[in-house]
Write an enzyme that holds these catalytic residues in place. Structure first.
Site, PDB file in Angstrom:
ATOM      1  N   ASP A  53      33.585  51.410  29.906  1.00  0.00           N
ATOM      2  CA  ASP A  53      33.509  50.488  30.978  1.00  0.00           C
ATOM      3  C   ASP A  53      31.721  49.775  31.619  1.00  0.00           C
ATOM      4  OD1 ASP A  53      34.071  47.941  32.284  1.00  0.00           O
ATOM      5  OD2 ASP A  53      36.128  48.815  32.186  1.00  0.00           O
ATOM      6  N   HIS A  70      33.697  44.518  36.381  1.00  0.00           N
ATOM      7  CA  HIS A  70      35.091  45.245  35.525  1.00  0.00           C
ATOM      8  C   HIS A  70      35.536  46.252  35.456  1.00  0.00           C
ATOM      9  CE1 HIS A  70      36.593  45.445  31.186  1.00  0.00           C
ATOM     10  NE2 HIS A  70      37.017  44.741  31.583  1.00  0.00           N
ATOM     11  N   SER A  80      42.045  43.300  28.784  1.00  0.00           N
ATOM     12  CA  SER A  80      41.284  44.330  29.411  1.00  0.00           C
ATOM     13  C   SER A  80      42.130  44.760  30.532  1.00  0.00           C
ATOM     14  CB  SER A  80      40.043  43.343  30.013  1.00  0.00           C
ATOM     15  OG  SER A  80      38.891  44.418  29.332  1.00  0.00           O
TER      16      SER A  80
END
Ligand SMILES: *[C@@H]1O[C@H](CO)[C@@H](O)[C@H](O)[C@H]1NC(C)=O
Ligand SMILES: CC(=O)N[C@H]1CO[C@H](CO)[C@@H](O)[C@@H]1O
Length: 391
Positions: A144, A175, A333
């Site tokens: 990520d 994120h 996600s």
């Protein structure tokens, strides 16, 4: 410069033979990292021959950037048409793909977001009692934007693993930290893997995108790390993707064949997941997103490749603004690391399984409760209705 000598002769001799057979460049839609290619060879021996005795590149800066181990491929920067042709003409080269761009799968500022009115996946007291291990001994590779490992919810269980793409060892996006919080923090839903550990494998920039060559390098690193670990209880979770790309799919497949479990976001284009790599890898656990009412999220990809759905709308998790910060985000996600947590908990509870067995268990334990809005009728016909559950 990485490759020298020997087959320099090839360059001189070739014209006398006429043009060598050139492997065509596989063209993809979408943006690419300029002058960068994923070069796949017939087998490891062909790749090693290329690395030992391959052509001398004419243009400065042309070089091999990654020599992958889990697939017979390299990434290369080829700065001139001549250098590209040298590779295209090399015996043993199977395919050449431009280095496409992958990005994170989440949405911000959804219109008409719902208030998170309940904790939909909260396990029952009986389930909690049974879940004695909470994923202890399990490692999750978070491929990520990195992880803010100092966040208090991790309690030191998140560590930096590796960085590919020349970035600083830092999650400047958030994120990766958010997905990690969902995976291993008991403060955030589903909260079932509060003893698992996480390694940050940063392959995306702080803007949330990165080259597929770096993504493959992150998969390669995770697979090797997994292979050298004692327990081999591990899951790689990828809340990222891009347009179809054979090389990244093969890397995931190869890591699954080695026994590493994968959860992969289906993508947020409200399209069939077959349009996204590595979501389209059949043997990976491909995760679609539903809202707290168990209805397909409007953005979520769908289709036969979805193994299970999970909550991905208004998910609260860790953030990068401070050790106690959190943020509410939506996306496939967000659904994906939730399933990674369920898998970590299952591995902790029941011990090692093959990726195929664990995936089958996940689907067996899931409940047929996902609904679809009328506008999603076409998606409903081609998709499972299974919502993942802890077990
Ligand atoms: C998120 O942060 C807010 C503000 O600090 C706090 O009130 C809330 O309890 C936090 N939520 C969770 C689930 O930690
Ligand atoms: C043994 C143990 O730590 N069990 C915990 C597993 O996670 C749930 C949810 O956070 C806890 O309530 C349990 O105590």
């Amino acid at each position: 410069m990485y490759l020298r000598a020997a087959l320099g002769a090839f360059v001189l001799v070739a014209p006398a033979w006429g043009a060598p057979t050139l492997v065509p460049i596989t063209k993809h839609a979408g943006s690419v990292k300029s002058s960068s290619y994923i070069v796949t060879f017939q087998d490891a021996a062909s790749k090693n021959a290329f690395l030992k005795t391959g052509p001398t590149f004419a243009q400065s800066g042309s070089s091999v950037t990654y020599n992958y181990e889990i697939i017979p491929a390299t990434a290369m920067v080829l700065n001139s048409p001549e250098d590209l042709r040298l590779v295209q003409g090399f015996v043993g080269v199977k395919s050449i793909e431009p280095d496409s761009i992958a990005s994170i799968h989440y949405e911000v500022g959804l219109d008409g977001v719902e208030v998170l009115d309940h904790q939909p996946s909260a396990p029952s007291p009986e389930q909690l009692e049974k879940r004695w291990d909470n994923g202890s001994g399990v490692t999750i590779y978070g491929i990520d934007t990195g992880i803010y490992v100092e966040h208090s919810c991790f309690g030191g269980r998140a560590k930096w693993g590796a960085t590919f793409g020349g970035y600083a060892d830092k999650d400047g996006n958030g994120h990766g930290t958010h997905t990690a919080g969902t995976a291993i923090c008991s403060d955030f839903e589903p909260g079932v893997a509060g003893k698992a550990e996480m390694l940050a494998v940063k392959v995306l920039s702080d803007a949330g995108s990165g080259a597929i060559s770096d993504v493959i390098a992150g998969i390669d690193w995770s697979a090797k790390h997994f292979q050298s670990s004692a327990s081999k209880l591990a899951i790689a979770t990828m809340s990222l993707g891009g347009l179809p790309n054979d090389a990244v799919d093969k890397a995931v497949q190869s890591a699954i064949d080695m026994g590493l479990h994968f959860t992969i976001a289906a993508g947020n284009s409200n399209a069939d997941a077959s349009t996204s790599s590595p979501a389209r890898v059949q043997s990976a656990n491909t995760i679609g997103a539903v809202d707290s009412k168990k209805q397909k999220a409007s953005f979520s990809n769908y289709g036969a490749l979805i193994d299970v759905w999970y909550y991905g709308v208004d998910v609260v998790s860790a953030w990068i603004d401070g050790p106690d910060s959190n943020k509410t985000l939506s996306g496939t996600s967000m659904a994906t690391p939730g399933v990674a947590a369920l898998l970590a908990s299952a591995l902790g509870n029941y011990g090692q399984m093959t990726p195929e067995d664990l995936s089958n268990k996940l689907k067996e334990q899931a409940v047929d409760e996902v609904t679809f809005a009328p506008v999603d009728a076409p998606a409903m016909v081609v998709s499972t209705h299974k919502l993942a559950q802890p077990w």
